[in-house]
Design a protein around this motif. Sequence first.
Motif, PDB file in Angstrom:
ATOM      1  N   ASN A 289       0.826  -1.210   0.000  1.00 27.93           N
ATOM      2  CA  ASN A 289       0.000   0.000   0.000  1.00 27.93           C
ATOM      3  C   ASN A 289       0.861   1.261   0.000  1.00 27.93           C
ATOM      4  OD1 ASN A 289      -2.418  -1.420   0.010  1.00 27.93           O
ATOM      5  ND2 ASN A 289      -2.496  -1.523   2.249  1.00 27.93           N
ATOM      6  N   ALA A 290       1.993   1.207   0.718  1.00 25.87           N
ATOM      7  CA  ALA A 290       2.874   2.375   0.811  1.00 25.87           C
ATOM      8  C   ALA A 290       3.852   2.453  -0.358  1.00 25.87           C
ATOM      9  CB  ALA A 290       3.654   2.338   2.122  1.00 25.87           C
ATOM     10  N   ARG A 291       3.944   1.356  -1.122  1.00 25.76           N
ATOM     11  CA  ARG A 291       4.885   1.276  -2.241  1.00 25.76           C
ATOM     12  C   ARG A 291       6.341   1.337  -1.785  1.00 25.76           C
ATOM     13  NH1 ARG A 291       2.309  -1.217  -6.196  1.00 25.76           N
ATOM     14  NH2 ARG A 291       0.433  -0.142  -6.885  1.00 25.76           N
ATOM     15  N   GLN A 292       6.584   0.956  -0.565  1.00 26.92           N
ATOM     16  CA  GLN A 292       7.957   0.879  -0.076  1.00 26.92           C
ATOM     17  C   GLN A 292       8.002   0.022   1.177  1.00 26.92           C
ATOM     18  OE1 GLN A 292       9.244   4.854   0.951  1.00 26.92           O
ATOM     19  NE2 GLN A 292       8.170   4.833   2.900  1.00 26.92           N
ATOM     20  N   CYS A 293       9.146  -0.602   1.407  1.00 22.41           N
ATOM     21  CA  CYS A 293       9.328  -1.416   2.602  1.00 22.41           C
ATOM     22  C   CYS A 293       9.792  -0.544   3.758  1.00 22.41           C
ATOM     23  CB  CYS A 293      10.342  -2.524   2.349  1.00 22.41           C
ATOM     24  SG  CYS A 293       9.758  -3.790   1.208  1.00 22.41           S
ATOM     25  N   SER A 294       9.237  -0.797   4.904  1.00 26.79           N
ATOM     26  CA  SER A 294       9.597  -0.078   6.119  1.00 26.79           C
ATOM     27  C   SER A 294       9.156  -0.937   7.291  1.00 26.79           C
ATOM     28  CB  SER A 294       8.903   1.297   6.147  1.00 26.79           C
ATOM     29  OG  SER A 294       9.315   2.038   7.277  1.00 26.79           O
ATOM     30  N   SER A 295       9.368  -0.452   8.498  1.00 34.10           N
ATOM     31  CA  SER A 295       8.927  -1.197   9.670  1.00 34.10           C
ATOM     32  C   SER A 295       7.510  -0.792  10.043  1.00 34.10           C
ATOM     33  CB  SER A 295       9.861  -0.948  10.856  1.00 34.10           C
ATOM     34  OG  SER A 295       9.379  -1.653  11.991  1.00 34.10           O
ATOM     35  N   PHE A 296       6.617  -1.750  10.006  1.00 33.34           N
ATOM     36  CA  PHE A 296       5.230  -1.529  10.420  1.00 33.34           C
ATOM     37  C   PHE A 296       4.951  -2.268  11.725  1.00 33.34           C
ATOM     38  CE2 PHE A 296       5.455  -1.406   5.776  1.00 33.34           C
ATOM     39  CZ  PHE A 296       4.988  -0.117   5.545  1.00 33.34           C
ATOM     40  N   TRP A 297       6.024  -2.762  12.348  1.00 34.16           N
ATOM     41  CA  TRP A 297       5.873  -3.616  13.526  1.00 34.16           C
ATOM     42  C   TRP A 297       5.365  -2.851  14.739  1.00 34.16           C
ATOM     43  CZ3 TRP A 297       5.738  -8.640  13.316  1.00 34.16           C
ATOM     44  CH2 TRP A 297       5.794  -9.378  14.488  1.00 34.16           C
TER      45      TRP A 297
END
Length: 547
Positions: A289-297
């Motif tokens: 959904n954000a079109r990028q990897c990141s920490s959603f933890w």
Amino acid sequence: MGIYINKGNVAFESVLNSRYVDKTSFIAVVNATLKSEDQFICATRCRRFGKSMMAKTLCAYYDKSCDSRELFKGLKIAQDPSFEKHLNKYNVLYLDVTSFTTYPEYRGHIVKSIKEAMVKEVRRAFPNVEFDGDEDLMGCLQAIYVQTGERFYFIIDEWDAICREFPQRRKYKNSPVDVEPTEMDEYVMFLRRLFKSQGSEEIFVGAYLTGILPMLKFETESALNNFREYSMVTPRAAAGSFGFVPAEVKSLCDKYGMDYDELVAWYDGYQIGNEPSVFNPNSVMNAINARQCSSFWAATGAFTRVADYISMNYEGLKDDIIKMLAGGRCPVDPTGFVNNMSEVSSKDDVFTVLIHLGYLGYDASRKECYIPNMEVRGEMINAVRSNNWKEVAGILQSSRDLLEATIAGEADKVASMIDRAHQENTSILSYNDENSLSSVLSLAYIYARGEYILHRELASGKGFADLVFIPRSFVDRPAMIIELKYDKTADAAIDQIRRKEYQGKVLEYLNTPSGKGREKALLLVGINYDKESKTHTCVIEKYSDDK
């Protein structure tokens, strides 16, 4: 259509209208348990692993108040022989426990409020049944079954919410006889009344409970031992039913133009039962959904509790956390944990809680735990920092600088930084041979694990390279081969890399499409430790076929 009985299929329809990954094959697993001794199921996973979504799916499938045939058309369960037999055949009771625990006005009488709300609606749903004035929920269901023959499927979402938030059991007032039941006591009695009463197996065709924790264990009671568990530790046939498996993530990446290797680095790594590779589904979908990897933890809300568990620092806990941050694994015995977050009394208990929370992966075949991926590693590092583990925090702080100095070819600086790390943290970084030096370097390069796949003792050329750093496909970094010597010379380490042709396997990878043709981007690093001077020396060379 009600709130607690026969909710219909609207919630599942909303799920289908999102970016849905078909997990309906689990319905066949549940169907096989209906009206049997295994009809009561407790499916537990860490937060955001699809448990509640499955609850909505089962509700739409079993609920006799609606017609869900079109919703399931084309999904996996529609091809199963059991599909028609149970489709929209039962009354479904649906309880989301967090809808009561999250409201302050229910505090102190949560279980009473649950009973009153459900009894009121159940009676309204069966106006022709004669009820006595004082039946509890189970009494109402018994009356309905006796007078009409109607049976029920019970879904309880977040079953353990009360256990997690109000874990205390009986409190003694003035004497051991004068006992005041706690919210936890009342809840356990409520569940026992439902699922352990005489006739429960006739009134219910089955039950599906979701949560983070498996069923509580009691020393002197068989409170809820008739549930079949599908947990992070014992997933049984549900291993691939919660979380995404590689084929599903690859399909999503193809559809939405995401880099599969990047999602692997960030969100893969859970080994659940016979599924060797399981992704965190919530994080995958957030990344898409954000079109990028990141920490959603952080959205899982368990950070404070994890930091508290780590702060207990049972014997060897700190060293094991450090080992896992460096990519290692640690033995764990999850069998002694009583599935109560307030009763943690050993390192094994801490690790078992972290497994259920998703902060650690669990390899059942080897009975080992580990940090599964880059996203979770970052949160574990934050938890370590919040506990003011100064020696560990120092290593973490220096790790990025060490990586940058290595890539920049600053050999003297690299040697100096390793010297300093060794001198300041001798309790952690002591070593006396090349193998222990390799362990130390694995820890010192913790930061690199976000950008590299690190291999120790990689078979390549005519031997085994001590440390090999393969850049992840989404990172523009050089590959590195690090050879270690103990009481010899750094030049001898470089010579060994070339003489034994350790670069072979690395160059093969870098010349593949996923390696992005970076065959020239390779550093050879030789590191030696002199036991007399207790200092390190380092030589860094850019690989070239000319040498």
